[in-house]
Design a protein around this motif. Sequence first.
Motif, short mmCIF file in Angstrom:
data_model
loop_
_atom_site.label_atom_id
_atom_site.label_comp_id
_atom_site.label_asym_id
_atom_site.label_seq_id
_atom_site.Cartn_x
_atom_site.Cartn_y
_atom_site.Cartn_z
N VAL A 82 0.16 1.69 4.38
CA VAL A 82 0.37 3.02 3.81
C VAL A 82 1.64 3.61 4.39
CG1 VAL A 82 -0.97 4.20 5.58
CG2 VAL A 82 -0.80 5.22 3.29
N SER A 125 -4.54 8.95 0.64
CA SER A 125 -3.61 9.17 -0.47
C SER A 125 -3.74 10.57 -1.06
CB SER A 125 -3.81 8.11 -1.57
OG SER A 125 -5.10 8.21 -2.14
N ILE A 165 -8.03 3.66 0.33
CA ILE A 165 -6.92 4.51 0.77
C ILE A 165 -7.07 5.94 0.26
CG2 ILE A 165 -5.29 4.23 -1.14
CD1 ILE A 165 -4.57 3.98 2.67
N SER A 199 0.16 4.00 -0.82
CA SER A 199 -0.26 2.63 -0.56
C SER A 199 0.89 1.67 -0.80
CB SER A 199 -1.43 2.26 -1.48
OG SER A 199 -1.78 0.89 -1.33
#
Length: 373
Positions: A139, A317, A313, A323
């Motif tokens: 990330v 996020s 994620i 990502s």
Amino acid sequence: MTIKLKTTTALAALVIGIALGGAAEAQEGDFNLDALIEAARAEPPITVYAVTGKIVRTAEAFTAAYGVEATGKKVNEADQIDLMIREYQAGNIVGDLSVAADVGSIMAQLIPEGIVTSWLPPDLAGNIPEGQQDPLVVVSDPHVWAYSTEAYDSCPVDNIWALTEPEWHGKVAMLDPLVKPNYADWFNQLETHHDDAMAEAYEAHFGKAIDRSEESATQQWVRMYGENAPLLGDSTSVAEAVGAVGQEEPFFGIMSTAKFRSNESGETALGICGGMQPFAGWLYPGLAVMATGTDSPNAAKLFVHYLLSEEGIAPMSVDGKVSSNSAVPANPEEVSGVADYMDELMVYDTATAAEDFDKRQDWQDFWRIHYSR
């Protein structure tokens, strides 16, 4: 401190993990996710260190999804490095996986010393940009130049060199490079990879070419910017200085997009400064590295695989973190809208992260000398 004990089952699972191909040389056709899940279930529970508290919820969701017990612990960048080193030296691994620690320290210390390893899921390799595969970036955290959308109809700054002008003396907020060394690393990344872009931005702003015979363009910007007395603070105070509603003369600043979430509650009115030369911000990579001495290598790998999924994620996020898996879309609930500015952000090059670490103290000393309070 709990010492994990290997079991016969765990050792058997380790053999299965080796058969799966623990390193990047495993080919996509050889990888079997179901086999990895089965091997992970036979191993002891894992602990995952991350810089965000969201890792607690992520670990809980992972456990529910796979039946593999994981615990998430929020640990800042520097403390993650310290823990991974001390646990390795003691032969007592508590943190099986580290997520988004200090990139420079990982590249200069942990990986060369064999303290941690990186694993790229073979079935996802085609979706991960080559420059983010070794070590694996799971990330990236966007740090963007931001302004108050309440006070301005559009961004009041179009060039990074404007921040060295009297108009912005004492009116720019940022994290302290002496406290947050990733900002010192940012300076080095700019000089190493984008000094020409900094020089071009100088000429665009001042109408004349910059003299780089004694100092790089980046050095000159850091010096002039520091002498212009920016306000230094933690992430919350920077976001409030820039975006808190009701200010007559708000600051301009740079911060993580995670701070934009307070826009939803009406506490702040933050906007990304698109179109700023040479960049509207930069992307700080979050690596996922496994402790070399972990008793649960397959569980750690499975967690890495999970982090590269949209579900895995999602808790990060939603704060604007991006990502490295190109198949994962932007989170629709993310507030800042950073997905529309990705082409304007400086991409951190991990290939020179060890050099960033080596030069970190030099940049911090340079900042200390020239920063004017």
